[in-house]
Write an enzyme that holds these catalytic residues in place. Sequence first.
Site, PDB file in Angstrom:
ATOM      1  N   HIS B  57     -12.515 -25.991 -14.561  1.00 48.07           N
ATOM      2  CA  HIS B  57     -12.797 -25.718 -13.209  1.00 48.07           C
ATOM      3  C   HIS B  57     -14.515 -25.373 -13.143  1.00 48.07           C
ATOM      4  CE1 HIS B  57     -12.150 -21.193 -14.737  1.00 48.07           C
ATOM      5  NE2 HIS B  57     -13.115 -20.987 -13.849  1.00 48.07           N
ATOM      6  N   ASP B  86      -7.434 -26.355 -18.641  1.00 47.02           N
ATOM      7  CA  ASP B  86      -8.762 -25.782 -18.340  1.00 47.02           C
ATOM      8  C   ASP B  86      -9.837 -25.961 -19.194  1.00 47.02           C
ATOM      9  OD1 ASP B  86     -10.479 -24.951 -16.371  1.00 47.02           O
ATOM     10  OD2 ASP B  86      -9.540 -22.952 -15.757  1.00 47.02           O
ATOM     11  N   SER B 157     -16.699 -17.466 -16.764  1.00 47.22           N
ATOM     12  CA  SER B 157     -16.009 -18.811 -16.965  1.00 47.22           C
ATOM     13  C   SER B 157     -16.611 -19.813 -18.127  1.00 47.22           C
ATOM     14  CB  SER B 157     -15.222 -19.494 -15.730  1.00 47.22           C
ATOM     15  OG  SER B 157     -14.265 -18.746 -15.557  1.00 47.22           O
TER      16      SER B 157
END
Lengths: 309, 207
Positions: B57, B86, B157
């Site tokens: 992402h 992910d 992230s």
Amino acid sequence: MTSTPQARGTLAALSDDLASAVERAGRAVVAIYARPRIPASGVLWRPNVVVAADHTIRREEGITVALADGRTVAATLAGRDPGTDLAVLKLDDDAGAGTPAELGGDDTLKAGHIVLALGRPGTDVTASLGLVSVSSGEWRTWRGGKIDRFIRLDITVYDGFSGGPLIDTGGPIVGINSSGLARGQPVTIPNVTVRRVVEQLLTKGRVARGYVGLAMQPVRLPQELVSALGLPGRTGLMLLSVEANGPGAAAGVMLGDILVEFGGHAVQDPVDLLAALGPESIGHAVRARVVRAGAVRNLDITVRERGGR
Amino acid sequence: MTATGNAVAHHADVGDALATLAARVRAVTVEISSRDGIGNGSGVIWDGGGLVITNAHVARGRDSVITLAGGGTFDAILVASDPARDLAALRVDATELPTALIGDSNRLRTGELVLALGNPLGIPGAAALGIVYHPAACGPRGGRWIAADVQLAPGSSGGPLADAAGRVIGINTLIAFGLALAVPSRAVMRFLQRVRDVSPQPAWSAS
């Protein structure tokens, strides 16, 4: 693991110590299934006796407890005390259930100590790291329970945290955590309080509290009256409701009286009165000083047990 | 404060060790931006061949720009992506980069110290200390996650979660119920193995 702390490094050694403390104390941490959705945590306080946070016990029947060794056993609610947010469960399975908690000293925690909060919101033990932010003297909860030390934590509260133990980095359990006593903020109920409440719950099923059948609100008293009558403070408790045939009514207390002293102690907040209505007060006549029509009267109220028959 | 000289020295040890640890992990942490220069996440320099691991992402487009802790920038190409887990692999054309030490996520213990590095809220190289809450928690989208009691924020992230020895044991990915969830290093290795199985001559190999 044969290397010295120096060789492994300061942080690696600290990290190992934290993980080992969690592992050791975690053997006494159980999961309690007594509410919908996620289970809550508890501590195997002694063989077959589990301490839980009262607010997490949402049903009184069909409670099960998952132990560290993987077994799930049925449990009976032995008693609960909303005042201190503690409940005691007895495990039905008497066949040597699990490893009871290793309990530490009571007065060792100071503000700034590094602590771990453990939980078992399911099958595995979980842990979070934080600090003691306040460690001070005795306090009364919003539900009237007496807790011997006020231990507030700077730690993140995750689901299922309440009822789990607080441990210091050395490992022994120093108290039971609850997020149900201070508006969701984490506090720890110290071992000394847990021990006392567990004894009372195991013998009586409840923590007895005194009851006088009065509702009140603090009021400011005129300075002239305080001086003229020699009152202990500038605030008193005006009685807004006097239960018919209650202990107060039986002693002659009337609506509109202003309570200024109870059992020799000034009362300026309803909490002051709650503090004087512990288990020891039940059955005793306690001298109350009230202001009525500009004069002080002494009335002896015989305290009854709350909810007593 | 009445700390003794010894206590002060001991605390200084912990502080210095943390600073050293943070610097070591920060050196292998990169900022990942899309071509238009908008910072949108973090990544880890996984090996000496210019392989950077991040979240799928974070690496949405084919091309992105990575910024090293020291400030240098490189163009990066997306070579593999697994949206379900992910994870994404990027390649930069550089071979002299500092590379991460990779730890074994299967050996994590509840309560051990972890350090998260990344660019939370656009602050480059910010470190957060915490502990393992659960080493193999069930999380969203199936699979196992490292759940950590450590503070992440948007921008974290794709960055590394490291153990007390500075080994990368996970990729910070999600915040759920206040917990940091990281994809375990074992899952990253399986992801890279799948990519290699499909393409025996990996796009990031130095050729």
